[in-house]
Design an enzyme around this catalytic site. Sequence first.
Site, PDB file in Angstrom:
ATOM      1  N   SER A  69     -12.567  12.838 -14.834  1.00 41.59           N
ATOM      2  CA  SER A  69     -14.008  12.431 -15.066  1.00 41.59           C
ATOM      3  C   SER A  69     -13.533  12.094 -16.813  1.00 41.59           C
ATOM      4  CB  SER A  69     -14.902  13.238 -14.703  1.00 41.59           C
ATOM      5  OG  SER A  69     -15.940  12.715 -15.067  1.00 41.59           O
ATOM      6  N   ASP A  70     -14.209  11.354 -17.209  1.00 42.64           N
ATOM      7  CA  ASP A  70     -14.440  11.265 -18.820  1.00 42.64           C
ATOM      8  C   ASP A  70     -15.843  10.518 -19.299  1.00 42.64           C
ATOM      9  OD1 ASP A  70     -12.769  11.648 -21.253  1.00 42.64           O
ATOM     10  OD2 ASP A  70     -13.647   9.575 -21.462  1.00 42.64           O
ATOM     11  N   GLN A  71     -16.453  11.050 -20.413  1.00 44.01           N
ATOM     12  CA  GLN A  71     -17.669  10.454 -20.660  1.00 44.01           C
ATOM     13  C   GLN A  71     -17.779  10.188 -22.188  1.00 44.01           C
ATOM     14  OE1 GLN A  71     -21.083  13.555 -20.937  1.00 44.01           O
ATOM     15  NE2 GLN A  71     -21.858  12.444 -19.406  1.00 44.01           N
ATOM     16  N   GLY A 106     -16.735   7.843 -16.626  1.00 45.15           N
ATOM     17  CA  GLY A 106     -15.964   7.223 -15.761  1.00 45.15           C
ATOM     18  C   GLY A 106     -15.484   8.361 -14.710  1.00 45.15           C
TER      19      GLY A 106
END
Length: 194
Positions: A69-71, A106
């Site tokens: 996960s990425d933000q 994501g």
Amino acid sequence: MENYQLVLASTSPFRQQLLEKLAIPFSTLSPNCDETPLEDESPQQLVLRLAESKAQSCQINQPSLVIGSDQVCVINGNIVGKPHNRQNAIAQLTAQSGQSIVFYTGLAVYNSETGETRSCIDEFKVHFRPLTQAQIERYVDKEQPFYCAGSFKSEGLGIALFEKLEGKDPNTLVGLPLIDLIDLLAQQGMQVLG
């Protein structure tokens, strides 16, 4: 596919706490990927690429579903990073006062046995109240959100900064969209509710 191990490719305690809500045993690994944005890469492209890269970067020796996960936080078209210190946190919150910002998160689930990756992007909007300088400084001093994109912790006192929140999953704001994750796990054969 109950023989699959679930792995969270993150060292974030916030993401770990969110994943614990699903009551599925999991382990964590530190992802190994370059998080530098590519030239002309949109925020959406960046978070999707990094989520997939994080999930695929972990060395796994058994059949696993690996979550990446990425933000990023975007205000007026610009990506806002983590402030890292008090001065930058105050500057970020001052710029965000009375404004709306967007978080793009994501999410990817990588199947280490098949090599297949399923991914998606979740969007969440935050509308800030008009804030005084004293309110901003008081908030920063109380919560010290130096390692949070946008300089706030929505799961804590940060909620006092907001006028309105818009999105399908409040967990997205903390960094792991659980509603989307449940769908991606199901696509890989893992049913959260059995």
